[in-house]
Design a protein around this motif. Sequence first.
Motif, PDB file in Angstrom:
ATOM      1  N   SER A 133      -3.967  -5.460   0.345  1.00  0.00           N
ATOM      2  CA  SER A 133      -3.586  -5.454   1.761  1.00  0.00           C
ATOM      3  C   SER A 133      -4.449  -4.449   2.497  1.00  0.00           C
ATOM      4  O   SER A 133      -5.257  -3.724   1.892  1.00  0.00           O
ATOM      5  CB  SER A 133      -2.106  -5.103   1.925  1.00  0.00           C
ATOM      6  OG  SER A 133      -1.895  -3.724   1.706  1.00  0.00           O
ATOM      7  N   THR A 160      -1.609  -9.854   0.006  1.00  0.00           N
ATOM      8  CA  THR A 160      -2.104 -10.988  -0.762  1.00  0.00           C
ATOM      9  C   THR A 160      -1.884 -10.713  -2.242  1.00  0.00           C
ATOM     10  O   THR A 160      -2.278  -9.652  -2.747  1.00  0.00           O
ATOM     11  CB  THR A 160      -3.601 -11.228  -0.509  1.00  0.00           C
ATOM     12  OG1 THR A 160      -3.808 -11.485   0.889  1.00  0.00           O
ATOM     13  CG2 THR A 160      -4.106 -12.412  -1.318  1.00  0.00           C
ATOM     14  N   GLN A 215       4.676 -13.080  -3.886  1.00  0.00           N
ATOM     15  CA  GLN A 215       4.097 -12.697  -2.598  1.00  0.00           C
ATOM     16  C   GLN A 215       5.162 -12.612  -1.507  1.00  0.00           C
ATOM     17  O   GLN A 215       5.147 -11.686  -0.699  1.00  0.00           O
ATOM     18  CB  GLN A 215       3.013 -13.703  -2.205  1.00  0.00           C
ATOM     19  CG  GLN A 215       2.351 -13.385  -0.858  1.00  0.00           C
ATOM     20  CD  GLN A 215       0.967 -13.988  -0.741  1.00  0.00           C
ATOM     21  OE1 GLN A 215       0.294 -14.202  -1.730  1.00  0.00           O
ATOM     22  NE2 GLN A 215       0.543 -14.230   0.492  1.00  0.00           N
ATOM     23  N   LYS A 216       6.097 -13.555  -1.494  1.00  0.00           N
ATOM     24  CA  LYS A 216       7.173 -13.502  -0.506  1.00  0.00           C
ATOM     25  C   LYS A 216       8.056 -12.285  -0.715  1.00  0.00           C
ATOM     26  O   LYS A 216       8.536 -11.664   0.254  1.00  0.00           O
ATOM     27  CB  LYS A 216       8.008 -14.777  -0.587  1.00  0.00           C
ATOM     28  CG  LYS A 216       7.293 -16.017  -0.067  1.00  0.00           C
ATOM     29  CD  LYS A 216       8.177 -17.256  -0.187  1.00  0.00           C
ATOM     30  CE  LYS A 216       7.455 -18.489   0.338  1.00  0.00           C
ATOM     31  NZ  LYS A 216       8.294 -19.720   0.202  1.00  0.00           N
ATOM     32  N   ARG A 254       3.086  -5.491   4.726  1.00  0.00           N
ATOM     33  CA  ARG A 254       2.718  -6.513   5.702  1.00  0.00           C
ATOM     34  C   ARG A 254       1.369  -7.138   5.336  1.00  0.00           C
ATOM     35  O   ARG A 254       0.423  -6.454   4.978  1.00  0.00           O
ATOM     36  CB  ARG A 254       2.651  -5.894   7.098  1.00  0.00           C
ATOM     37  CG  ARG A 254       2.360  -6.884   8.216  1.00  0.00           C
ATOM     38  CD  ARG A 254       2.335  -6.175   9.558  1.00  0.00           C
ATOM     39  NE  ARG A 254       3.631  -5.508   9.828  1.00  0.00           N
ATOM     40  CZ  ARG A 254       3.840  -4.732  10.892  1.00  0.00           C
ATOM     41  NH1 ARG A 254       2.863  -4.516  11.762  1.00  0.00           N
ATOM     42  NH2 ARG A 254       5.027  -4.174  11.059  1.00  0.00           N
ATOM     43  N   ASN A 255       1.308  -8.481   5.463  1.00  0.00           N
ATOM     44  CA  ASN A 255       0.074  -9.241   5.228  1.00  0.00           C
ATOM     45  C   ASN A 255      -0.525  -8.974   3.839  1.00  0.00           C
ATOM     46  O   ASN A 255      -1.749  -8.857   3.683  1.00  0.00           O
ATOM     47  CB  ASN A 255      -0.968  -8.922   6.309  1.00  0.00           C
ATOM     48  CG  ASN A 255      -0.497  -9.341   7.689  1.00  0.00           C
ATOM     49  OD1 ASN A 255       0.198 -10.347   7.855  1.00  0.00           O
ATOM     50  ND2 ASN A 255      -0.856  -8.549   8.709  1.00  0.00           N
ATOM     51  N   ALA A 273       6.143  -9.246   0.509  1.00  0.00           N
ATOM     52  CA  ALA A 273       5.905  -9.284   1.958  1.00  0.00           C
ATOM     53  C   ALA A 273       6.990  -8.540   2.728  1.00  0.00           C
ATOM     54  O   ALA A 273       6.766  -8.115   3.872  1.00  0.00           O
ATOM     55  CB  ALA A 273       5.814 -10.722   2.439  1.00  0.00           C
ATOM     56  N   ASN A 274       8.159  -8.366   2.119  1.00  0.00           N
ATOM     57  CA  ASN A 274       9.230  -7.616   2.783  1.00  0.00           C
ATOM     58  C   ASN A 274       8.947  -6.120   2.825  1.00  0.00           C
ATOM     59  O   ASN A 274       9.603  -5.390   3.575  1.00  0.00           O
ATOM     60  CB  ASN A 274      10.560  -7.855   2.056  1.00  0.00           C
ATOM     61  CG  ASN A 274      10.989  -9.318   2.119  1.00  0.00           C
ATOM     62  OD1 ASN A 274      10.757  -9.997   3.114  1.00  0.00           O
ATOM     63  ND2 ASN A 274      11.592  -9.800   1.038  1.00  0.00           N
TER      64      ASN A 274
END
Length: 262
Positions: free
Chosen positions: A68, A141, A130-131, A138-139, A134-135
């Motif tokens: 990220s 990979t 990844q989901k 931010r953004n 993501a919490n």
Amino acid sequence: MPYSAVSSAVRLVLLGVLLLSTALVSCVSTRDVSYLQGNYSAQPTSVVNQPEEYLIVPNDVLYIRVQSAQPELTKAFNLHENEMLFGQSDPGSLYVNGYVVDNTGNILVPTVGKVLVKGLTISAAQEVVQKSIANYVRNATVVLRLVSFRVTVLGEVKTPGRYTIFNDRATVLEALGLAGDLTPLGNRRNVKLIRQTKDGSQVMLLDLTRPELLSSPYYYLLPNDALYVEPVKALTQRGNSVNLGLLFSGLGTAALLYGLFR
């Protein structure tokens, strides 16, 4: 014993050695060492055999790398922060320091907690992880790979051993290629594939000389599969002929010495 009689005995012994060696040593023909024999032409030959995607099971080891724009937030997720890019790191380190799928099918991700990956394909597991991350980042990979795909190749191959495959898919020919291919005395018509299942071990016989191998459901390997290449009959015959040759040579020498000293 007259010298002429001894010489005749020696000649008979040597002749016996020659005849036995010729009878016992069988040559391995091209038909026995050629792969995928059949009638092919200059045009491509298509074989339908769509491999099933591998589904993650307990005890699998996963490599996960998170990237990220905020590297200080991704350090906790990267267990190989000090290593080089995937594929250039030490395989043993990737395996030992990877994310292990526990008996419930979860991996323990720092900060995130348990993430269920059992029964998912590699790509689906990558999306789930990844989901989850993501919490917190931010953004971000996520790159996820299976690093516990190991196969064992034994028997009449050039370099038998256990090999790690950095992929979720591999074929019988790829595994044999890692082992340096079969020796000329490897039986290509009777290669044993040993596979561990929840019900125990399964043994399948594969004929590498037949083009049907490409369409076989066992053409694609699974993690922890083992291949055993047994020797052809000529190898046993060659060993027997060598032993008999030594025996008759010894008898011939003894007969000659006996005649000379007598």
